[in-house]
Motif scaffolding. Structure first.
Motif, PDB file in Angstrom:
ATOM      1  N   ALA A 173      25.206  39.431  32.520  1.00  0.00           N
ATOM      2  CA  ALA A 173      23.935  39.883  33.083  1.00  0.00           C
ATOM      3  C   ALA A 173      24.159  41.012  34.085  1.00  0.00           C
ATOM      4  CB  ALA A 173      23.215  38.721  33.752  1.00  0.00           C
ATOM      5  N   THR A 174      23.220  41.940  34.135  1.00  0.00           N
ATOM      6  CA  THR A 174      23.301  43.038  35.090  1.00  0.00           C
ATOM      7  C   THR A 174      22.075  43.107  35.997  1.00  0.00           C
ATOM      8  OG1 THR A 174      22.362  44.563  33.454  1.00  0.00           O
ATOM      9  CG2 THR A 174      24.776  44.463  33.607  1.00  0.00           C
ATOM     10  N   ASP A 175      20.982  42.493  35.583  1.00  0.00           N
ATOM     11  CA  ASP A 175      19.750  42.494  36.366  1.00  0.00           C
ATOM     12  C   ASP A 175      19.890  41.534  37.551  1.00  0.00           C
ATOM     13  OD1 ASP A 175      16.782  43.132  36.603  1.00  0.00           O
ATOM     14  OD2 ASP A 175      16.757  40.932  36.467  1.00  0.00           O
ATOM     15  N   ILE A 176      19.603  42.010  38.739  1.00  0.00           N
ATOM     16  CA  ILE A 176      19.778  41.204  39.953  1.00  0.00           C
ATOM     17  C   ILE A 176      18.913  39.951  39.935  1.00  0.00           C
ATOM     18  CG2 ILE A 176      19.426  41.198  42.464  1.00  0.00           C
ATOM     19  CD1 ILE A 176      20.337  44.119  42.447  1.00  0.00           C
ATOM     20  N   GLU A 177      17.678  40.073  39.487  1.00  0.00           N
ATOM     21  CA  GLU A 177      16.795  38.898  39.435  1.00  0.00           C
ATOM     22  C   GLU A 177      17.305  37.871  38.432  1.00  0.00           C
ATOM     23  OE1 GLU A 177      12.672  39.912  38.971  1.00  0.00           O
ATOM     24  OE2 GLU A 177      12.801  41.429  40.555  1.00  0.00           O
ATOM     25  N   GLN A 178      17.778  38.328  37.287  1.00  0.00           N
ATOM     26  CA  GLN A 178      18.330  37.420  36.280  1.00  0.00           C
ATOM     27  C   GLN A 178      19.586  36.739  36.805  1.00  0.00           C
ATOM     28  OE1 GLN A 178      16.941  36.334  33.671  1.00  0.00           O
ATOM     29  NE2 GLN A 178      18.583  35.317  32.590  1.00  0.00           N
ATOM     30  N   LEU A 179      20.404  37.467  37.533  1.00  0.00           N
ATOM     31  CA  LEU A 179      21.607  36.881  38.128  1.00  0.00           C
ATOM     32  C   LEU A 179      21.240  35.767  39.108  1.00  0.00           C
ATOM     33  CD1 LEU A 179      23.718  40.112  38.717  1.00  0.00           C
ATOM     34  CD2 LEU A 179      24.364  38.186  37.246  1.00  0.00           C
ATOM     35  N   ASP A 180      20.197  35.981  39.901  1.00  0.00           N
ATOM     36  CA  ASP A 180      19.743  34.944  40.836  1.00  0.00           C
ATOM     37  C   ASP A 180      19.277  33.700  40.105  1.00  0.00           C
ATOM     38  OD1 ASP A 180      20.306  36.391  43.126  1.00  0.00           O
ATOM     39  OD2 ASP A 180      18.260  37.174  43.331  1.00  0.00           O
ATOM     40  N   VAL A 181      18.519  33.881  39.034  1.00  0.00           N
ATOM     41  CA  VAL A 181      18.032  32.744  38.243  1.00  0.00           C
ATOM     42  C   VAL A 181      19.215  31.988  37.638  1.00  0.00           C
ATOM     43  CG1 VAL A 181      16.731  32.083  36.174  1.00  0.00           C
ATOM     44  CG2 VAL A 181      15.767  33.756  37.774  1.00  0.00           C
ATOM     45  N   LEU A 182      20.163  32.714  37.084  1.00  0.00           N
ATOM     46  CA  LEU A 182      21.333  32.078  36.478  1.00  0.00           C
ATOM     47  C   LEU A 182      22.166  31.317  37.513  1.00  0.00           C
ATOM     48  CD1 LEU A 182      22.344  34.927  34.026  1.00  0.00           C
ATOM     49  CD2 LEU A 182      21.488  32.659  33.387  1.00  0.00           C
ATOM     50  N   ARG A 183      22.333  31.892  38.703  1.00  0.00           N
ATOM     51  CA  ARG A 183      23.061  31.189  39.768  1.00  0.00           C
ATOM     52  C   ARG A 183      22.329  29.913  40.170  1.00  0.00           C
ATOM     53  NH1 ARG A 183      24.843  36.399  41.416  1.00  0.00           N
ATOM     54  NH2 ARG A 183      22.952  36.850  42.581  1.00  0.00           N
ATOM     55  N   ASN A 184      21.012  29.992  40.265  1.00  0.00           N
ATOM     56  CA  ASN A 184      20.226  28.790  40.572  1.00  0.00           C
ATOM     57  C   ASN A 184      20.396  27.731  39.488  1.00  0.00           C
ATOM     58  OD1 ASN A 184      19.233  29.836  42.963  1.00  0.00           O
ATOM     59  ND2 ASN A 184      17.314  30.539  42.054  1.00  0.00           N
ATOM     60  N   CYS A 185      20.397  28.167  38.242  1.00  0.00           N
ATOM     61  CA  CYS A 185      20.601  27.232  37.126  1.00  0.00           C
ATOM     62  C   CYS A 185      21.952  26.542  37.258  1.00  0.00           C
ATOM     63  CB  CYS A 185      20.542  27.970  35.791  1.00  0.00           C
ATOM     64  SG  CYS A 185      18.920  28.542  35.307  1.00  0.00           S
ATOM     65  N   LEU A 186      22.961  27.320  37.545  1.00  0.00           N
ATOM     66  CA  LEU A 186      24.304  26.764  37.680  1.00  0.00           C
ATOM     67  C   LEU A 186      24.358  25.751  38.824  1.00  0.00           C
ATOM     68  CD1 LEU A 186      27.132  26.864  36.495  1.00  0.00           C
ATOM     69  CD2 LEU A 186      27.630  28.767  38.024  1.00  0.00           C
ATOM     70  N   GLU A 187      23.737  26.066  39.936  1.00  0.00           N
ATOM     71  CA  GLU A 187      23.688  25.128  41.065  1.00  0.00           C
ATOM     72  C   GLU A 187      22.976  23.837  40.683  1.00  0.00           C
ATOM     73  OE1 GLU A 187      22.028  26.958  44.548  1.00  0.00           O
ATOM     74  OE2 GLU A 187      23.491  28.576  44.497  1.00  0.00           O
ATOM     75  N   ILE A 188      21.884  23.963  39.951  1.00  0.00           N
ATOM     76  CA  ILE A 188      21.127  22.781  39.517  1.00  0.00           C
ATOM     77  C   ILE A 188      21.983  21.914  38.601  1.00  0.00           C
ATOM     78  CG2 ILE A 188      19.187  22.018  38.086  1.00  0.00           C
ATOM     79  CD1 ILE A 188      17.658  24.513  39.200  1.00  0.00           C
ATOM     80  N   VAL A 189      22.599  22.525  37.613  1.00  0.00           N
ATOM     81  CA  VAL A 189      23.381  21.757  36.639  1.00  0.00           C
ATOM     82  C   VAL A 189      24.583  21.098  37.307  1.00  0.00           C
ATOM     83  CG1 VAL A 189      24.770  21.891  34.532  1.00  0.00           C
ATOM     84  CG2 VAL A 189      22.594  23.131  34.675  1.00  0.00           C
ATOM     85  N   VAL A 190      25.293  21.836  38.129  1.00  0.00           N
ATOM     86  CA  VAL A 190      26.470  21.276  38.789  1.00  0.00           C
ATOM     87  C   VAL A 190      26.064  20.174  39.759  1.00  0.00           C
ATOM     88  CG1 VAL A 190      28.339  21.799  40.415  1.00  0.00           C
ATOM     89  CG2 VAL A 190      27.897  23.321  38.495  1.00  0.00           C
ATOM     90  N   GLY A 191      24.971  20.367  40.464  1.00  0.00           N
ATOM     91  CA  GLY A 191      24.556  19.414  41.473  1.00  0.00           C
ATOM     92  C   GLY A 191      23.808  18.197  40.950  1.00  0.00           C
TER      93      GLY A 191
END
Length: 83
Positions: A58-76
């Motif tokens: 991903a290169t879009d900053i907003e998409q990167l934020d969403v993906l990071r949030n997803c990763l935090e949700i799944v891991v947590g």
């Protein structure tokens, strides 16, 4: 059985958040459906690896934020895989 637990744990949590994580719900849903279609099952590791692959491309900053949030949700919010 584990697949159902992973999906239901994630679904329960995301459902409880209302519209707070609407974009994250959509991304995680797409990944889960894709994994089921490709592999016939879903594991925490597979979801995490898919999210990391998306983050790397991903290169879009907003998409990167969403993906990071997803990763935090799944891991947590998901238990460790047995494998």
């Amino acid at each position: 059985m584990q697949q159902n637990t992973i999906e239901s744990d994630l679904q329960s949590y995301l459902h409880s958040t209302g519209d707070q994580y609407a974009e994250e719900k959509e991304v995680i849903g797409i990944i889960v459906k894709s994994l089921i279609a490709e592999r016939g099952r879903v594991t925490n590791k597979a979801i995490i690896m898919s999210l990391i692959a998306e983050l790397e491309s991903a290169t879009d900053i907003e998409q990167l934020d969403v993906l990071r949030n997803c990763l935090e949700i799944v891991v947590g919010r998901t238990p460790n895989d047995d494998d």
